[in-house]
Design a protein around this motif. Sequence first.
Motif, PDB file in Angstrom:
ATOM      1  N   SER A 134       0.736  -1.122  -0.127  1.00 42.69           N
ATOM      2  CA  SER A 134       0.118  -0.031  -0.010  1.00 42.69           C
ATOM      3  C   SER A 134       0.842   1.214  -0.123  1.00 42.69           C
ATOM      4  CB  SER A 134      -0.815   0.060   1.275  1.00 42.69           C
ATOM      5  OG  SER A 134      -1.614  -1.195   1.218  1.00 42.69           O
ATOM      6  N   TYR A 177      -3.981   2.116  -1.365  1.00 39.33           N
ATOM      7  CA  TYR A 177      -5.012   3.213  -0.974  1.00 39.33           C
ATOM      8  C   TYR A 177      -4.431   4.540  -1.178  1.00 39.33           C
ATOM      9  CZ  TYR A 177      -7.762  -0.733   0.604  1.00 39.33           C
ATOM     10  OH  TYR A 177      -8.686  -1.830   0.987  1.00 39.33           O
ATOM     11  N   TYR A 194     -12.271   1.806  -3.497  1.00 38.44           N
ATOM     12  CA  TYR A 194     -12.139   2.969  -4.443  1.00 38.44           C
ATOM     13  C   TYR A 194     -12.965   2.889  -5.861  1.00 38.44           C
ATOM     14  CZ  TYR A 194      -8.990   5.960  -7.438  1.00 38.44           C
ATOM     15  OH  TYR A 194      -8.636   6.882  -8.408  1.00 38.44           O
TER      16      TYR A 194
END
Length: 313
Positions: free
Chosen positions: A4, A53, A99
Motif C-alpha cells: 500500500s 490506498y 475505491y
Amino acid sequence: MALSRHDQSLPAVDPSLMSVADDFAGAAPFQTRRPSHQSVPFIFNSPHSGRSYPERFLALSRLDRQAIRRSEDCYVDELFAAAVSFGAPLLCANFPRAYLDVNREPWELDPRMFSETLPAYANIRSPRVAGGLGTVPRIVGEGQEIYAGKLPFGEARQRVETFYKPYHACLGRLLSETQAAFGLAVLIDCHSMPASIRVGEAGLRPDFIIGDRFNTSASAALSEAAIGILVSLGYTVAHNKPYAGGFITEHYGRPARGLHALQIEVNRGLYMNERSYRKSSGFLPLADDMARFVERLIAAAGFGRPPMPLAAE
C-alpha cells in the motif's frame, strides 16, 4: 506482494492539491502476471485484492486505514499466484475495491453520493447500487459509509475512464488472445467472502462457493469439475448460493461462443484474521491446495488428461 502506498515512506503531500490522475502516479493501478509462454486456455482474475490506498482517497474518506479495508479480498492474488507457473496469466487490480469496483457495470452509481444530478446513462437502480456497492462504492463491510461528504460526478467519471475502462480492455484482450490461440478461453474470477457466510436451512459454512450465473456463464462440466476437485481436497463447497457471480462472470461468460467464466469465492476464515487483516497459519496450506486446484482444473479441461466437454450444453 504489492505494498500500500501508505505503507511506504513518502513525502508529505496535500491531498487537496491532487486529482484522480495522481492517485496511481507512482504505481501501476493493475498488473498482468504472465508466464513466459501461455500454454493453457485459462485466465485468472483477481479484481478485488488491490491494497494500494491513495492518500487523496484516504483524505476523502471518513474511515481509518483499517476500517476501509473491510471490502478487500485480502491476499486472493497470492492464493492463486501458482496459476502463472501452470501457464496461465493472472490479472490483478492494485486499486482497492472501496475505491473502484470493476466487478460492476461501468456506471452503477448511487445518486445519494454525488453533489449533482447523474447523467441519464448511469444505472442508479440496480440492486448493487441499492446495497451501497456500486462501481464507486458507498460503503464497505457491513454498512460503513466511506465518504465524509458528497462527491462531484467528475470524481466517478475520472475513475471509470482512467482505471475501469483500461482494466476491462486488458481483460478483454487476454480473453480474445487466448481464444484465438486455443479455440476457447476459460476465465476464473477469484474472490473471498466473510467467514460469517452461511447457506441453506442447516446454516452450512462453505469453504468455497462456485458461481456460474446459474449454469449460464460456463459449461456444466467445468462447474462440476471445479466443485469436485475442491471436495476431493477436503473442502465444503456451495454452488451459486449466495454468490452466483458478478458483472465479470455474467458479462464475459458466453459458453456457446467458447468463452467460459466461473467465479470462485474463498472463505477468509481459512487463511486470515478478519480483524487484523493478517494471514493466519492456514494461508500457506490453502495456497498449496489452490495450486493443486489450478493444476487439476487445467488438466480436467484436457491439458494433460482426457478432456471434459467444454462445448455449450
